[in-house]
Design a protein around this motif. Sequence first.
Motif, PDB file in Angstrom:
ATOM      1  N   GLU A  39       0.831  -1.209   0.000  1.00  0.00           N
ATOM      2  CA  GLU A  39       0.000   0.000   0.000  1.00  0.00           C
ATOM      3  C   GLU A  39       0.866   1.260   0.000  1.00  0.00           C
ATOM      4  O   GLU A  39       0.621   2.194  -0.755  1.00  0.00           O
ATOM      5  CB  GLU A  39      -0.919   0.012   1.229  1.00  0.00           C
ATOM      6  N   ALA A  40       1.884   1.279   0.873  1.00  0.00           N
ATOM      7  CA  ALA A  40       2.763   2.451   0.945  1.00  0.00           C
ATOM      8  C   ALA A  40       3.532   2.633  -0.364  1.00  0.00           C
ATOM      9  O   ALA A  40       3.665   3.754  -0.868  1.00  0.00           O
ATOM     10  CB  ALA A  40       3.720   2.310   2.133  1.00  0.00           C
ATOM     11  N   LEU A  41       4.021   1.538  -0.918  1.00  0.00           N
ATOM     12  CA  LEU A  41       4.755   1.617  -2.179  1.00  0.00           C
ATOM     13  C   LEU A  41       3.859   2.097  -3.323  1.00  0.00           C
ATOM     14  O   LEU A  41       4.286   2.895  -4.167  1.00  0.00           O
ATOM     15  CB  LEU A  41       5.372   0.253  -2.519  1.00  0.00           C
ATOM     16  N   ALA A  42       2.629   1.640  -3.350  1.00  0.00           N
ATOM     17  CA  ALA A  42       1.692   2.075  -4.389  1.00  0.00           C
ATOM     18  C   ALA A  42       1.411   3.574  -4.264  1.00  0.00           C
ATOM     19  O   ALA A  42       1.382   4.288  -5.278  1.00  0.00           O
ATOM     20  CB  ALA A  42       0.395   1.270  -4.317  1.00  0.00           C
ATOM     21  N   ARG A  43       1.219   4.054  -3.032  1.00  0.00           N
ATOM     22  CA  ARG A  43       0.985   5.489  -2.831  1.00  0.00           C
ATOM     23  C   ARG A  43       2.187   6.310  -3.278  1.00  0.00           C
ATOM     24  O   ARG A  43       2.040   7.428  -3.760  1.00  0.00           O
ATOM     25  CB  ARG A  43       0.651   5.785  -1.360  1.00  0.00           C
ATOM     26  N   ALA A  44       3.382   5.745  -3.124  1.00  0.00           N
ATOM     27  CA  ALA A  44       4.606   6.431  -3.542  1.00  0.00           C
ATOM     28  C   ALA A  44       4.895   6.224  -5.033  1.00  0.00           C
ATOM     29  O   ALA A  44       5.911   6.684  -5.543  1.00  0.00           O
ATOM     30  CB  ALA A  44       5.785   5.943  -2.711  1.00  0.00           C
ATOM     31  N   GLU A  45       3.999   5.526  -5.718  1.00  0.00           N
ATOM     32  CA  GLU A  45       4.094   5.241  -7.148  1.00  0.00           C
ATOM     33  C   GLU A  45       5.304   4.373  -7.505  1.00  0.00           C
ATOM     34  O   GLU A  45       5.865   4.476  -8.589  1.00  0.00           O
ATOM     35  CB  GLU A  45       4.057   6.529  -7.971  1.00  0.00           C
ATOM     36  N   HIS A  46       5.662   3.490  -6.599  1.00  0.00           N
ATOM     37  CA  HIS A  46       6.670   2.456  -6.861  1.00  0.00           C
ATOM     38  C   HIS A  46       5.891   1.193  -7.236  1.00  0.00           C
ATOM     39  O   HIS A  46       5.784   0.243  -6.452  1.00  0.00           O
ATOM     40  CB  HIS A  46       7.557   2.214  -5.624  1.00  0.00           C
ATOM     41  N   LEU A  51       3.567  -4.205  -6.571  1.00  0.00           N
ATOM     42  CA  LEU A  51       2.996  -5.419  -7.151  1.00  0.00           C
ATOM     43  C   LEU A  51       3.620  -6.668  -6.528  1.00  0.00           C
ATOM     44  O   LEU A  51       2.925  -7.632  -6.207  1.00  0.00           O
ATOM     45  CB  LEU A  51       3.196  -5.411  -8.668  1.00  0.00           C
ATOM     46  N   VAL A  52       4.925  -6.621  -6.312  1.00  0.00           N
ATOM     47  CA  VAL A  52       5.615  -7.754  -5.674  1.00  0.00           C
ATOM     48  C   VAL A  52       5.079  -7.971  -4.262  1.00  0.00           C
ATOM     49  O   VAL A  52       4.801  -9.109  -3.863  1.00  0.00           O
ATOM     50  CB  VAL A  52       7.146  -7.517  -5.644  1.00  0.00           C
ATOM     51  N   ARG A  53       4.894  -6.903  -3.508  1.00  0.00           N
ATOM     52  CA  ARG A  53       4.420  -7.037  -2.119  1.00  0.00           C
ATOM     53  C   ARG A  53       2.977  -7.521  -2.055  1.00  0.00           C
ATOM     54  O   ARG A  53       2.632  -8.356  -1.213  1.00  0.00           O
ATOM     55  CB  ARG A  53       4.601  -5.725  -1.358  1.00  0.00           C
ATOM     56  N   TYR A  54       2.120  -6.994  -2.919  1.00  0.00           N
ATOM     57  CA  TYR A  54       0.740  -7.488  -2.960  1.00  0.00           C
ATOM     58  C   TYR A  54       0.731  -8.971  -3.312  1.00  0.00           C
ATOM     59  O   TYR A  54      -0.017  -9.756  -2.726  1.00  0.00           O
ATOM     60  CB  TYR A  54      -0.087  -6.732  -3.999  1.00  0.00           C
ATOM     61  N   THR A  55       1.576  -9.348  -4.261  1.00  0.00           N
ATOM     62  CA  THR A  55       1.638 -10.745  -4.685  1.00  0.00           C
ATOM     63  C   THR A  55       2.134 -11.637  -3.556  1.00  0.00           C
ATOM     64  O   THR A  55       1.609 -12.736  -3.348  1.00  0.00           O
ATOM     65  CB  THR A  55       2.508 -10.894  -5.945  1.00  0.00           C
ATOM     66  N   LEU A  56       3.121 -11.168  -2.805  1.00  0.00           N
ATOM     67  CA  LEU A  56       3.584 -11.931  -1.641  1.00  0.00           C
ATOM     68  C   LEU A  56       2.454 -12.116  -0.630  1.00  0.00           C
ATOM     69  O   LEU A  56       2.271 -13.210  -0.088  1.00  0.00           O
ATOM     70  CB  LEU A  56       4.773 -11.233  -0.974  1.00  0.00           C
ATOM     71  N   ALA A  57       1.706 -11.054  -0.383  1.00  0.00           N
ATOM     72  CA  ALA A  57       0.597 -11.133   0.574  1.00  0.00           C
ATOM     73  C   ALA A  57      -0.435 -12.160   0.109  1.00  0.00           C
ATOM     74  O   ALA A  57      -0.899 -12.984   0.900  1.00  0.00           O
ATOM     75  CB  ALA A  57      -0.053  -9.765   0.749  1.00  0.00           C
ATOM     76  N   LEU A  68      -5.824  -8.647  -2.419  1.00  0.00           N
ATOM     77  CA  LEU A  68      -6.403  -8.916  -3.735  1.00  0.00           C
ATOM     78  C   LEU A  68      -6.960  -7.635  -4.351  1.00  0.00           C
ATOM     79  O   LEU A  68      -6.743  -7.355  -5.534  1.00  0.00           O
ATOM     80  CB  LEU A  68      -7.518  -9.961  -3.637  1.00  0.00           C
ATOM     81  N   TYR A  69      -7.651  -6.850  -3.539  1.00  0.00           N
ATOM     82  CA  TYR A  69      -8.221  -5.606  -4.031  1.00  0.00           C
ATOM     83  C   TYR A  69      -7.116  -4.628  -4.429  1.00  0.00           C
ATOM     84  O   TYR A  69      -7.168  -4.024  -5.508  1.00  0.00           O
ATOM     85  CB  TYR A  69      -9.139  -4.979  -2.978  1.00  0.00           C
ATOM     86  N   GLY A  70      -6.121  -4.471  -3.559  1.00  0.00           N
ATOM     87  CA  GLY A  70      -5.004  -3.576  -3.865  1.00  0.00           C
ATOM     88  C   GLY A  70      -4.298  -3.975  -5.143  1.00  0.00           C
ATOM     89  O   GLY A  70      -3.991  -3.137  -5.992  1.00  0.00           O
ATOM     90  N   ARG A  71      -4.051  -5.276  -5.285  1.00  0.00           N
ATOM     91  CA  ARG A  71      -3.368  -5.747  -6.490  1.00  0.00           C
ATOM     92  C   ARG A  71      -4.253  -5.545  -7.718  1.00  0.00           C
ATOM     93  O   ARG A  71      -3.765  -5.155  -8.775  1.00  0.00           O
ATOM     94  CB  ARG A  71      -2.945  -7.211  -6.347  1.00  0.00           C
ATOM     95  N   ARG A  76      -4.995  -2.841 -12.756  1.00  0.00           N
ATOM     96  CA  ARG A  76      -5.802  -2.016 -13.657  1.00  0.00           C
ATOM     97  C   ARG A  76      -5.014  -0.786 -14.080  1.00  0.00           C
ATOM     98  O   ARG A  76      -4.989  -0.420 -15.254  1.00  0.00           O
ATOM     99  CB  ARG A  76      -7.107  -1.586 -12.987  1.00  0.00           C
ATOM    100  N   ARG A  77      -4.354  -0.167 -13.135  1.00  0.00           N
ATOM    101  CA  ARG A  77      -3.567   1.037 -13.423  1.00  0.00           C
ATOM    102  C   ARG A  77      -2.398   0.740 -14.355  1.00  0.00           C
ATOM    103  O   ARG A  77      -2.024   1.558 -15.183  1.00  0.00           O
ATOM    104  CB  ARG A  77      -3.066   1.627 -12.104  1.00  0.00           C
ATOM    105  N   MET A  78      -1.825  -0.455 -14.216  1.00  0.00           N
ATOM    106  CA  MET A  78      -0.674  -0.854 -15.020  1.00  0.00           C
ATOM    107  C   MET A  78      -1.097  -1.554 -16.317  1.00  0.00           C
ATOM    108  O   MET A  78      -0.249  -2.055 -17.044  1.00  0.00           O
ATOM    109  CB  MET A  78       0.230  -1.776 -14.199  1.00  0.00           C
TER     110      MET A  78
END
Length: 151
Positions: A39-46, A51-57, A68-71, A76-78
């Motif tokens: 979540e923090a990485l996505a907000r920072a636009e990394h 994506l790697v962290r969401y996938t790990l989760a 799942l929702y975050g990913r 969608r954005r990517m």
Amino acid sequence: MKVEQGSQEGQNLAGAIASFTKAANQAPDSADAHFALGEALARAEHFQEALVRYTLAVTLDPNHAKALYGRSQLCRRMALHAQAYKDLSQLINLRPGVADYHYQRGTVLLKLKNITEAYRDFQRAYELDKKYPKPTLLWDKEKETVATKRV
């Protein structure tokens, strides 16, 4: 003032990323820790790192709805529509009564050019929550494509 505010937000995000990175390193089997870092990485636009962290989760906890929702949102954005579709489908399996999941999957299905299934999801979203527009299928003769129209 806006420059200071933007700089402060950047510092807060950097601090959050550092903190969540430490938490994820200390608890590598924690889906929640990887999700929070994502979540923090996505907000920072990394986006790739997020994506790697969401996938790990999701790997650690396949039913982690927030991951799942975050990913799905990040995909969608990517423009990773096939993965967004899979994640939204999993969310719908977990919580079939959430109109937003159906609506978002409908938008992804449009990107994947699956108009009929998109229509069904838009219809289901409308049935679950009237704040979503009732879909209709119209033939656009000029473009020779089927489009959804909000009424």
